[in-house]
Write a protein that holds these residues in place. Structure first.
Motif, PDB file in Angstrom:
ATOM      1  N   ASP A 143       0.879  -1.484  -0.189  1.00  0.00           N
ATOM      2  CA  ASP A 143      -0.045  -0.541  -0.095  1.00  0.00           C
ATOM      3  C   ASP A 143       1.093   1.104   0.039  1.00  0.00           C
ATOM      4  O   ASP A 143       0.942   2.445  -0.806  1.00  0.00           O
ATOM      5  CB  ASP A 143      -0.866   0.325   1.004  1.00  0.00           C
ATOM      6  N   LYS A 146       2.311   1.754  -3.227  1.00  0.00           N
ATOM      7  CA  LYS A 146       1.190   2.566  -4.420  1.00  0.00           C
ATOM      8  C   LYS A 146       0.959   3.543  -3.601  1.00  0.00           C
ATOM      9  O   LYS A 146       0.449   4.791  -5.163  1.00  0.00           O
ATOM     10  CB  LYS A 146       0.016   1.637  -4.092  1.00  0.00           C
ATOM     11  N   LYS A 149       3.567   6.239  -5.354  1.00  0.00           N
ATOM     12  CA  LYS A 149       3.627   5.772  -6.808  1.00  0.00           C
ATOM     13  C   LYS A 149       2.258   7.227  -7.261  1.00  0.00           C
ATOM     14  O   LYS A 149       2.509   7.643  -7.733  1.00  0.00           O
ATOM     15  CB  LYS A 149       2.880   4.715  -7.469  1.00  0.00           C
ATOM     16  N   ASP A 150       0.959   6.991  -6.118  1.00  0.00           N
ATOM     17  CA  ASP A 150      -0.090   8.011  -6.564  1.00  0.00           C
ATOM     18  C   ASP A 150       0.926   9.390  -6.408  1.00  0.00           C
ATOM     19  O   ASP A 150       0.446  10.487  -6.572  1.00  0.00           O
ATOM     20  CB  ASP A 150      -1.293   7.380  -5.656  1.00  0.00           C
TER      21      ASP A 150
END
Length: 279
Positions: A143, A146, A149-150
């Motif tokens: 998570d 991610k 990356k976001d």
């Protein structure tokens, strides 16, 4: 970019470890043939997860597992010598853990002496609980990856939004200059036309009348051009307004994902301490 909320609150496990993994003496089997056993607890794991982890751990140690429901028999486990283990799993929904009853015997088929059985059981309890928490750490790490990356995506969106607003502002400035030049052209043509009209009034010369007609055509084209440029300018103004509105929204997205990333990073750090605390 669609920003999705990620928070440490989403997990169904804690970030702290306060469990004692010392095995408890127990018995297992039918009433007529109960044998000594060791009870260990695997925390924050259901019986299905424990069964999978038990099978994986035994395979890593070169042992074979024969399973029947919540029971299993392990052959060929090396724990300071060959050990055979019979297990029974018991789910404890209240505590969110699963207990394993372990009845262990040596190569001679006799039950292991209590001290050795307790040592083997403690080792297995540590390994199984570490496996559970490692899976939790991996989930949080996934998570966090991610979220990072976001975060890069939202930061890129913010930069693009600011760049888009600047481009639209330049378009508006260039449009204003074009409108200004067009207005000067119209005004100049109007002055020329007025001069020609005065000249014709004095001379009544047909050639001057032709010049007036040509100048009127030029003026009409210039006014049409000015009208188009004014329309373009209004559109550019609306685009600038829209692009400018998107800049703070993009900045808010960055802030939101940044906060979630920091929460996850802190939660992951706590989870790593939790993993290291299992012994």
């Amino acid at each position: 970019m669609l920003v999705t909320g990620l928070s440490a609150q989403k997990y169904d496990f804690t970030s702290t470890w306060d469990h004692d993994l010392a095995p408890l003496q127990a018995t297992m089997g039918p009433d007529s043939a109960r044998v000594a056993a060791q009870r260990i607890s695997i925390h924050e794991a259901d019986d299905g997860q424990v069964a999978d982890l038990w099978k994986k751990l035994m395979k890593e140690r070169g042992a074979t597992v024969e399973r029947s429901g919540n029971n299993s028999v392990v052959q060929g486990l090396e724990m300071g010598g060959p050990v055979t283990v019979r297990t029974t799993a018991e789910r404890n929904k209240k505590s969110g853990s699963t207990d394993l009853l372990l009845a262990m015997s040596g190569a001679d088929g006799k039950p292991l002496e209590e001290a050795r059985a307790a040592s083997v059981a403690k080792d297995l309890a540590v390994q199984l609980n570490k496996a559970v928490v490692q899976a939790q750490v991996d989930e949080v790490q996934k998570d966090l990856d991610k979220a990072e990356k976001d975060l890069k995506g939202t930061e890129k969106d913010r930069v693009n939004a600011a760049s888009e607003a600047e481009d639209r502002r330049e378009d508006l400035d260039q449009g204003q200059k074009k409108v200004g030049r067009s207005l000067e052209e119209v005004e100049e043509l109007q002055r020329d036309l007025e001069k020609l009209q005065k000249k014709y009034k004095r001379s009544q010369d047909a050639k001057v009348l032709e010049e007036i007609a040509d100048k009127q055509k030029d003026l009409a084209k210039a006014m049409d051009k000015q009208s188009d440029l004014t329309d373009d300018q209004q559109k550019a103004g609306r685009k600038l307004e829209k692009a400018t509105d998107e800049v703070p929204d993009a900045a808010k997205d960055v802030e939101k994902v940044q906060q979630e990333t920091e929460k996850l990073a802190a939660f992951l750090a706590a989870m790593q301490v939790k993993l290291a605390s299992i012994h």
